[in-house]
Write a protein that holds these residues in place. Structure first.
Motif, PDB file in Angstrom:
ATOM      1  N   PHE A 166      51.287 -61.299   6.847  1.00 36.44           N
ATOM      2  CA  PHE A 166      52.238 -60.384   7.479  1.00 36.44           C
ATOM      3  C   PHE A 166      53.641 -60.935   7.303  1.00 36.44           C
ATOM      4  O   PHE A 166      54.008 -61.958   7.864  1.00 36.44           O
ATOM      5  CB  PHE A 166      51.875 -60.259   8.961  1.00 36.44           C
ATOM      6  CG  PHE A 166      52.851 -59.495   9.809  1.00 36.44           C
ATOM      7  CD1 PHE A 166      53.558 -58.415   9.307  1.00 36.44           C
ATOM      8  CD2 PHE A 166      53.040 -59.841  11.141  1.00 36.44           C
ATOM      9  CE1 PHE A 166      54.447 -57.706  10.103  1.00 36.44           C
ATOM     10  CE2 PHE A 166      53.920 -59.143  11.953  1.00 36.44           C
ATOM     11  CZ  PHE A 166      54.622 -58.075  11.434  1.00 36.44           C
ATOM     12  N   TYR A 210      57.573 -60.489   7.852  1.00 33.56           N
ATOM     13  CA  TYR A 210      58.467 -59.754   8.733  1.00 33.56           C
ATOM     14  C   TYR A 210      59.846 -60.403   8.796  1.00 33.56           C
ATOM     15  O   TYR A 210      59.998 -61.600   8.583  1.00 33.56           O
ATOM     16  CB  TYR A 210      57.874 -59.638  10.149  1.00 33.56           C
ATOM     17  CG  TYR A 210      57.624 -60.963  10.837  1.00 33.56           C
ATOM     18  CD1 TYR A 210      58.573 -61.517  11.691  1.00 33.56           C
ATOM     19  CD2 TYR A 210      56.426 -61.655  10.646  1.00 33.56           C
ATOM     20  CE1 TYR A 210      58.340 -62.735  12.334  1.00 33.56           C
ATOM     21  CE2 TYR A 210      56.188 -62.861  11.276  1.00 33.56           C
ATOM     22  CZ  TYR A 210      57.141 -63.396  12.121  1.00 33.56           C
ATOM     23  OH  TYR A 210      56.906 -64.602  12.750  1.00 33.56           O
ATOM     24  N   TYR A 217      61.366 -51.537  11.827  1.00 30.38           N
ATOM     25  CA  TYR A 217      59.963 -51.180  11.615  1.00 30.38           C
ATOM     26  C   TYR A 217      59.043 -52.388  11.776  1.00 30.38           C
ATOM     27  O   TYR A 217      57.866 -52.238  12.103  1.00 30.38           O
ATOM     28  CB  TYR A 217      59.785 -50.521  10.243  1.00 30.38           C
ATOM     29  CG  TYR A 217      60.277 -49.092  10.213  1.00 30.38           C
ATOM     30  CD1 TYR A 217      59.496 -48.053  10.704  1.00 30.38           C
ATOM     31  CD2 TYR A 217      61.536 -48.774   9.710  1.00 30.38           C
ATOM     32  CE1 TYR A 217      59.942 -46.742  10.691  1.00 30.38           C
ATOM     33  CE2 TYR A 217      62.001 -47.472   9.695  1.00 30.38           C
ATOM     34  CZ  TYR A 217      61.207 -46.452  10.193  1.00 30.38           C
ATOM     35  OH  TYR A 217      61.666 -45.150  10.191  1.00 30.38           O
ATOM     36  N   SER A 218      59.578 -53.595  11.553  1.00 29.26           N
ATOM     37  CA  SER A 218      58.775 -54.790  11.832  1.00 29.26           C
ATOM     38  C   SER A 218      58.432 -54.866  13.313  1.00 29.26           C
ATOM     39  O   SER A 218      57.349 -55.344  13.686  1.00 29.26           O
ATOM     40  CB  SER A 218      59.529 -56.051  11.402  1.00 29.26           C
ATOM     41  OG  SER A 218      59.581 -56.179  10.000  1.00 29.26           O
ATOM     42  N   SER A 227      55.207 -53.093  13.966  1.00 27.85           N
ATOM     43  CA  SER A 227      54.022 -53.824  13.499  1.00 27.85           C
ATOM     44  C   SER A 227      53.753 -55.062  14.340  1.00 27.85           C
ATOM     45  O   SER A 227      52.599 -55.370  14.654  1.00 27.85           O
ATOM     46  CB  SER A 227      54.189 -54.221  12.034  1.00 27.85           C
ATOM     47  OG  SER A 227      54.160 -53.093  11.196  1.00 27.85           O
ATOM     48  N   ARG A 264      51.674 -54.490  17.406  1.00 30.64           N
ATOM     49  CA  ARG A 264      50.296 -53.987  17.344  1.00 30.64           C
ATOM     50  C   ARG A 264      49.378 -54.728  16.380  1.00 30.64           C
ATOM     51  O   ARG A 264      48.166 -54.510  16.386  1.00 30.64           O
ATOM     52  CB  ARG A 264      50.299 -52.499  16.972  1.00 30.64           C
ATOM     53  CG  ARG A 264      50.631 -52.172  15.498  1.00 30.64           C
ATOM     54  CD  ARG A 264      50.701 -50.663  15.313  1.00 30.64           C
ATOM     55  NE  ARG A 264      50.914 -50.255  13.926  1.00 30.64           N
ATOM     56  CZ  ARG A 264      49.996 -49.698  13.144  1.00 30.64           C
ATOM     57  NH1 ARG A 264      48.771 -49.496  13.600  1.00 30.64           N
ATOM     58  NH2 ARG A 264      50.293 -49.332  11.906  1.00 30.64           N
ATOM     59  N   ILE A 265      49.925 -55.621  15.575  1.00 31.32           N
ATOM     60  CA  ILE A 265      49.125 -56.149  14.475  1.00 31.32           C
ATOM     61  C   ILE A 265      47.957 -57.003  14.946  1.00 31.32           C
ATOM     62  O   ILE A 265      46.862 -56.939  14.374  1.00 31.32           O
ATOM     63  CB  ILE A 265      49.999 -56.925  13.465  1.00 31.32           C
ATOM     64  CG1 ILE A 265      49.182 -57.225  12.199  1.00 31.32           C
ATOM     65  CG2 ILE A 265      50.589 -58.189  14.080  1.00 31.32           C
ATOM     66  CD1 ILE A 265      50.012 -57.733  11.041  1.00 31.32           C
ATOM     67  N   THR A 293      45.147 -54.665  16.233  1.00 32.31           N
ATOM     68  CA  THR A 293      44.638 -53.842  15.143  1.00 32.31           C
ATOM     69  C   THR A 293      43.855 -54.684  14.139  1.00 32.31           C
ATOM     70  O   THR A 293      42.792 -54.270  13.651  1.00 32.31           O
ATOM     71  CB  THR A 293      45.801 -53.129  14.431  1.00 32.31           C
ATOM     72  OG1 THR A 293      46.581 -52.417  15.400  1.00 32.31           O
ATOM     73  CG2 THR A 293      45.296 -52.148  13.394  1.00 32.31           C
ATOM     74  N   ASP A 322      55.233 -50.205   8.357  1.00 32.43           N
ATOM     75  CA  ASP A 322      54.290 -50.167   9.476  1.00 32.43           C
ATOM     76  C   ASP A 322      53.205 -49.125   9.270  1.00 32.43           C
ATOM     77  O   ASP A 322      52.053 -49.327   9.675  1.00 32.43           O
ATOM     78  CB  ASP A 322      55.057 -49.876  10.777  1.00 32.43           C
ATOM     79  CG  ASP A 322      54.130 -49.680  11.953  1.00 32.43           C
ATOM     80  OD1 ASP A 322      53.522 -50.667  12.398  1.00 32.43           O
ATOM     81  OD2 ASP A 322      53.989 -48.524  12.416  1.00 32.43           O
ATOM     82  N   LEU A 357      50.022 -50.476   7.558  1.00 31.58           N
ATOM     83  CA  LEU A 357      49.267 -51.599   8.119  1.00 31.58           C
ATOM     84  C   LEU A 357      47.774 -51.347   8.101  1.00 31.58           C
ATOM     85  O   LEU A 357      46.991 -52.214   7.698  1.00 31.58           O
ATOM     86  CB  LEU A 357      49.740 -51.876   9.550  1.00 31.58           C
ATOM     87  CG  LEU A 357      48.922 -52.905  10.349  1.00 31.58           C
ATOM     88  CD1 LEU A 357      48.841 -54.239   9.620  1.00 31.58           C
ATOM     89  CD2 LEU A 357      49.513 -53.080  11.747  1.00 31.58           C
TER      90      LEU A 357
END
Length: 204
Positions: free
Chosen positions: A6, A8, A14-15, A18, A21-22, A25, A185, A188
Motif C-alpha cells: 500500500f 500512500y 484519496y489516500s 484507503s 478502510r484498508i 478490507t 481508492d 483497492l
C-alpha cells in the motif's frame, strides 16, 4: 498470506479514504498489507508539475472535494479540506517510515490523516504531529529525533524511488507480489482480489 503493498502520500485526499478502510478490507480478503509511505513531490516534479494536479486543474480540484465528501459521508467518515493543500507531508512521512519499522506506522498514519482531513489541521506543523504521537502514547521528541536519522531519510528516499520505478504516478496505489499496479481508492478491492487470486494460483 497473500501480500499487497500500500503506497500512500500524506497530502493525498484519496489516500485518506484507503487508509481508513484498508486493514479491515484486507483482513476480510485474507491479504497481508505492507504500508509504504512515499513522496509524490519528486514524481510530480519529474512530470513538470510544481503542485498537486488538483491545483493545476481547478475544475478537477473542485470535483475532488465534492467526490471525497460524498464517499466519506457514505462511509461514515468526516471530511474537512484543510486550508493549506497540498500539505508538506515530509515530516509525517519520515515519522511513518520509522513507525512502520517499529510497529506503530498504521496507527500513526490513520491518526495523521484524521488530523488533516477530518479536523482540517496542518500536518506540516510539529505541534500537530507531536499531539498525534502523544495520543498514541509515543515519545514525540524521541520519535522526531529518530525519524530525522540518515537511515530513515534514506529509507523514505528509496521508497519514493522504488515507487517511481514501479510506474506509480499517484496515491493511493497498490502493488501485488506479481507486479500488478492498481491506482486509486476505488481499485483497492480489485487489488486485494488479484493479490489473493495470484497467491492461490501460485499455490495450486
Amino acid at each position: 498470506m497473500p501480500q499487497l503493498t500500500f503506497w500512500y502520500e500524506f497530502a493525498s485526499t484519496y489516500s485518506y479514504l484507503s487508509v481508513m478502510r484498508i486493514e479491515k478490507t484486507a483482513a476480510a480478503a485474507g491479504v497481508d498489507v505492507t504500508w509504504r509511505p512515499f513522496l509524490l513531490g519528486p514524481i510530480f516534479k519529474s512530470q513538470g508539475w510544481t503542485t498537486s494536479p488538483f491545483n493545476v486543474y481547478p475544475a478537477k480540484g473542485r470535483y475532488m472535494v465534492r467526490d471525497i465528501t460524498r464517499i466519506a459521508t457514505q462511509r461514515g467518515l468526516t471530511f474537512r479540506m484543510p486550508e493549506t493543500f497540498p500539505a508538506n507531508g515530509l515530516k509525517a512521512a519520515r515519522l511513518a517510515t520509522l513507525g512502520v519499522g517499529d510497529g506503530w506506522g498504521p496507527a500513526f498514519t490513520r491518526a495523521v490523516f484524521e488530523a488533516q482531513f477530518a479536523k482540517g489541521l496542518d500536518i506540516s506543523s510539529d505541534d500537530v504531529l507531536l499531539e498525534v504521537l502523544a495520543e498514541l502514547d509515543l515519545d514525540g521528541a524521541d520519535a522526531f529525533t529518530r525519524a530525522n536519522a540518515p537511515e530513515v531519510k534514506e529509507r523514505l528516499r528509496a521508497a519514493t524511488a522504488e515507487a517511481q520505478e514501479r510506474g506509480i504516478f499517484g496515491a493511493p496505489s497498490f502493488t501485488t507480489a506479481d507486479g500488478e499496479l492498481y491506482w486509486g481508492d476505488d481499485r483497492l478491492d480489485a487489488a486485494l482480489a488479484h493479490a489473493a487470486g495470484a497467491q492461490a494460483g501460485a499455490s495450486a
